[in-house]
Design a protein around this motif. Structure first.
Motif, PDB file in Angstrom:
ATOM      1  N   ALA A 120       0.847  -1.194   0.000  1.00  0.00           N
ATOM      2  CA  ALA A 120       0.000   0.000   0.000  1.00  0.00           C
ATOM      3  C   ALA A 120       0.878   1.237   0.000  1.00  0.00           C
ATOM      4  O   ALA A 120       1.079   1.883   1.018  1.00  0.00           O
ATOM      5  N   ALA A 121       1.409   1.534  -1.164  1.00  0.00           N
ATOM      6  CA  ALA A 121       2.238   2.720  -1.320  1.00  0.00           C
ATOM      7  C   ALA A 121       1.835   3.396  -2.621  1.00  0.00           C
ATOM      8  O   ALA A 121       1.690   2.732  -3.643  1.00  0.00           O
ATOM      9  N   PRO A 122       1.638   4.710  -2.592  1.00  0.00           N
ATOM     10  CA  PRO A 122       1.241   5.391  -3.824  1.00  0.00           C
ATOM     11  C   PRO A 122       2.340   5.320  -4.868  1.00  0.00           C
ATOM     12  O   PRO A 122       3.524   5.235  -4.543  1.00  0.00           O
ATOM     13  N   LEU A 123       1.920   5.318  -6.131  1.00  0.00           N
ATOM     14  CA  LEU A 123       2.883   5.307  -7.220  1.00  0.00           C
ATOM     15  C   LEU A 123       3.708   6.583  -7.176  1.00  0.00           C
ATOM     16  O   LEU A 123       3.178   7.672  -6.945  1.00  0.00           O
ATOM     17  N   LEU A 124       5.000   6.427  -7.372  1.00  0.00           N
ATOM     18  CA  LEU A 124       5.867   7.602  -7.416  1.00  0.00           C
ATOM     19  C   LEU A 124       5.919   8.095  -8.850  1.00  0.00           C
ATOM     20  O   LEU A 124       6.397   7.398  -9.742  1.00  0.00           O
ATOM     21  N   ASP A 125       5.376   9.260  -9.086  1.00  0.00           N
ATOM     22  CA  ASP A 125       5.422   9.839 -10.426  1.00  0.00           C
ATOM     23  C   ASP A 125       5.608  11.350 -10.299  1.00  0.00           C
ATOM     24  O   ASP A 125       5.712  11.893  -9.200  1.00  0.00           O
ATOM     25  N   ASP A 126       5.651  12.011 -11.435  1.00  0.00           N
ATOM     26  CA  ASP A 126       5.922  13.445 -11.437  1.00  0.00           C
ATOM     27  C   ASP A 126       4.853  14.244 -10.708  1.00  0.00           C
ATOM     28  O   ASP A 126       5.128  15.299 -10.140  1.00  0.00           O
ATOM     29  N   ASP A 127       3.603  13.760 -10.728  1.00  0.00           N
ATOM     30  CA  ASP A 127       2.499  14.508 -10.126  1.00  0.00           C
ATOM     31  C   ASP A 127       2.295  14.197  -8.652  1.00  0.00           C
ATOM     32  O   ASP A 127       1.605  14.930  -7.955  1.00  0.00           O
ATOM     33  N   GLY A 128       2.849  13.083  -8.169  1.00  0.00           N
ATOM     34  CA  GLY A 128       2.584  12.644  -6.807  1.00  0.00           C
ATOM     35  C   GLY A 128       3.567  13.212  -5.803  1.00  0.00           C
ATOM     36  O   GLY A 128       4.572  13.822  -6.161  1.00  0.00           O
ATOM     37  N   PRO A 129       3.288  12.977  -4.519  1.00  0.00           N
ATOM     38  CA  PRO A 129       4.198  13.467  -3.471  1.00  0.00           C
ATOM     39  C   PRO A 129       5.487  12.652  -3.451  1.00  0.00           C
ATOM     40  O   PRO A 129       5.504  11.478  -3.806  1.00  0.00           O
ATOM     41  N   GLU A 130       6.567  13.297  -3.032  1.00  0.00           N
ATOM     42  CA  GLU A 130       7.858  12.614  -2.956  1.00  0.00           C
ATOM     43  C   GLU A 130       7.870  11.654  -1.774  1.00  0.00           C
ATOM     44  O   GLU A 130       7.279  11.927  -0.727  1.00  0.00           O
ATOM     45  N   GLU A 131       8.578  10.553  -1.961  1.00  0.00           N
ATOM     46  CA  GLU A 131       8.671   9.549  -0.905  1.00  0.00           C
ATOM     47  C   GLU A 131       9.307  10.145   0.341  1.00  0.00           C
ATOM     48  O   GLU A 131      10.257  10.911   0.262  1.00  0.00           O
ATOM     49  N   GLY A 132       8.732   9.805   1.505  1.00  0.00           N
ATOM     50  CA  GLY A 132       9.257  10.285   2.777  1.00  0.00           C
ATOM     51  C   GLY A 132       8.669  11.602   3.257  1.00  0.00           C
ATOM     52  O   GLY A 132       8.871  11.983   4.402  1.00  0.00           O
ATOM     53  N   THR A 133       7.932  12.277   2.400  1.00  0.00           N
ATOM     54  CA  THR A 133       7.314  13.540   2.805  1.00  0.00           C
ATOM     55  C   THR A 133       6.039  13.266   3.599  1.00  0.00           C
ATOM     56  O   THR A 133       5.457  12.175   3.496  1.00  0.00           O
ATOM     57  N   PRO A 134       5.567  14.234   4.383  1.00  0.00           N
ATOM     58  CA  PRO A 134       4.299  14.039   5.106  1.00  0.00           C
ATOM     59  C   PRO A 134       3.129  13.736   4.160  1.00  0.00           C
ATOM     60  O   PRO A 134       2.255  12.937   4.504  1.00  0.00           O
ATOM     61  N   GLU A 135       3.126  14.348   2.979  1.00  0.00           N
ATOM     62  CA  GLU A 135       2.056  14.092   2.007  1.00  0.00           C
ATOM     63  C   GLU A 135       2.075  12.639   1.547  1.00  0.00           C
ATOM     64  O   GLU A 135       1.028  12.008   1.375  1.00  0.00           O
ATOM     65  N   HIS A 136       3.283  12.107   1.345  1.00  0.00           N
ATOM     66  CA  HIS A 136       3.418  10.709   0.914  1.00  0.00           C
ATOM     67  C   HIS A 136       2.944   9.774   2.023  1.00  0.00           C
ATOM     68  O   HIS A 136       2.245   8.786   1.763  1.00  0.00           O
ATOM     69  N   GLU A 137       3.296  10.085   3.273  1.00  0.00           N
ATOM     70  CA  GLU A 137       2.864   9.255   4.399  1.00  0.00           C
ATOM     71  C   GLU A 137       1.347   9.296   4.559  1.00  0.00           C
ATOM     72  O   GLU A 137       0.718   8.281   4.869  1.00  0.00           O
ATOM     73  N   THR A 138       0.746  10.459   4.322  1.00  0.00           N
ATOM     74  CA  THR A 138      -0.712  10.583   4.391  1.00  0.00           C
ATOM     75  C   THR A 138      -1.362   9.745   3.292  1.00  0.00           C
ATOM     76  O   THR A 138      -2.366   9.058   3.531  1.00  0.00           O
ATOM     77  N   ALA A 139      -0.783   9.775   2.091  1.00  0.00           N
ATOM     78  CA  ALA A 139      -1.319   8.977   0.975  1.00  0.00           C
ATOM     79  C   ALA A 139      -1.186   7.485   1.275  1.00  0.00           C
ATOM     80  O   ALA A 139      -2.100   6.705   0.972  1.00  0.00           O
ATOM     81  N   LYS A 140      -0.069   7.067   1.877  1.00  0.00           N
ATOM     82  CA  LYS A 140       0.104   5.659   2.252  1.00  0.00           C
ATOM     83  C   LYS A 140      -0.942   5.233   3.280  1.00  0.00           C
ATOM     84  O   LYS A 140      -1.527   4.162   3.166  1.00  0.00           O
ATOM     85  N   ALA A 141      -1.183   6.086   4.268  1.00  0.00           N
ATOM     86  CA  ALA A 141      -2.173   5.762   5.299  1.00  0.00           C
ATOM     87  C   ALA A 141      -3.565   5.632   4.692  1.00  0.00           C
ATOM     88  O   ALA A 141      -4.335   4.743   5.069  1.00  0.00           O
ATOM     89  N   ALA A 142      -3.883   6.490   3.730  1.00  0.00           N
ATOM     90  CA  ALA A 142      -5.191   6.415   3.063  1.00  0.00           C
ATOM     91  C   ALA A 142      -5.325   5.122   2.270  1.00  0.00           C
ATOM     92  O   ALA A 142      -6.378   4.476   2.282  1.00  0.00           O
ATOM     93  N   LEU A 143      -4.247   4.709   1.591  1.00  0.00           N
ATOM     94  CA  LEU A 143      -4.283   3.452   0.841  1.00  0.00           C
ATOM     95  C   LEU A 143      -4.435   2.253   1.771  1.00  0.00           C
ATOM     96  O   LEU A 143      -5.192   1.327   1.485  1.00  0.00           O
ATOM     97  N   ARG A 144      -3.697   2.262   2.875  1.00  0.00           N
ATOM     98  CA  ARG A 144      -3.831   1.163   3.843  1.00  0.00           C
ATOM     99  C   ARG A 144      -5.268   1.059   4.329  1.00  0.00           C
ATOM    100  O   ARG A 144      -5.854  -0.015   4.383  1.00  0.00           O
ATOM    101  N   SER A 145      -5.844   2.193   4.685  1.00  0.00           N
ATOM    102  CA  SER A 145      -7.224   2.211   5.170  1.00  0.00           C
ATOM    103  C   SER A 145      -8.183   1.696   4.098  1.00  0.00           C
ATOM    104  O   SER A 145      -9.109   0.931   4.388  1.00  0.00           O
ATOM    105  N   TYR A 146      -7.956   2.108   2.859  1.00  0.00           N
ATOM    106  CA  TYR A 146      -8.818   1.685   1.749  1.00  0.00           C
ATOM    107  C   TYR A 146      -8.805   0.160   1.600  1.00  0.00           C
ATOM    108  O   TYR A 146      -9.850  -0.478   1.509  1.00  0.00           O
ATOM    109  N   TRP A 147      -7.603  -0.427   1.602  1.00  0.00           N
ATOM    110  CA  TRP A 147      -7.512  -1.877   1.403  1.00  0.00           C
ATOM    111  C   TRP A 147      -7.915  -2.650   2.652  1.00  0.00           C
ATOM    112  O   TRP A 147      -8.427  -3.761   2.560  1.00  0.00           O
TER     113      TRP A 147
END
Length: 199
Positions: free
Chosen positions: A149-176
């Protein structure tokens, strides 16, 4: 958000494979790598004809008899991302394959390597419908599903390790987790989740 009726969705599956799966002679080709295009017929108004929309895509690896082979060596021969799943099931939680009944009688492992729904169609749990469809078609012998459960790293997404990336990971975990997935390691909220298809 564009409303999608799940029963109007179409999944188109592609598998290219040479020969027969053989984890000893050709471990790098042993997992069955499926590419899935997701589309749906959308009806803009009640009286009009439907329009075909591309909703997204998914990729899944099916590993036949995963509990009866050297999973790490097999997945490591493919690439580092899949090798990490081999490490999870070979070192961190080998009991999961046993719990799924795969070490004695075989059984397939499905690794959902990606599932992306385009932004205009999100918020309708279409990913849940897609995974159910995958399990009802190409995943009928699957005993265990795994994903990271980790968001795809692409040009439009948040950088890995940033608070935004951690928030996106938490949302994906919750979703699944709302589908029925469980964290591999309960002590922390790691990225790896599993779902048992049979109770």
């Amino acid at each position: 958000m564009i409303d999608v009726e799940p029963h109007y969705m179409t999944l188109s599956y592609r598998l290219a494979y040479h020969g027969l799966p053989d984890h000893r002679e050709a471990p790098e080709t042993y997992p069955l790598s499926w590419e899935i295009d997701i589309s749906a017929e959308i009806f803009p108004d009640d009286d009009g004809d439907g329009e075909q929309h591309s909703l997204g895509s998914a990729e899944a690896e099916i590993v036949p008899d995963a509990g009866m082979i050297d999973l790490f060596d097999t997945l490591d021969a493919v690439d580092a991302d899949l090798a990490s799943f081999g490490e999870v099931f070979g070192t961190m939680r080998p009991d999961l394959l046993e719990e799924a009944g795969m070490t004695e009688f075989g059984g397939d492992l499905l690794i959902l390597t990606s599932l992306e729904i385009k932004p205009d169609y999100r918020g309708q749990e279409l990913g849940h419908h897609v995974l159910r469809a995958i399990l009802a078609t190409i995943g009928r012998n699957v005993d265990l599903v795994a994903l990271r459960a980790a968001p795809l790293l692409d040009d439009d997404g948040p950088e890995e390790g940033t608070p935004e990336h951690e928030t996106a990971k938490a949302a994906l975990r919750s979703y699944w987790e709302s589908f029925g997935f469980m964290p591999v390691l309960k002590a922390d909220s790691g990225d790896y989740l599993v779902y048992f298809t049979r109770e």
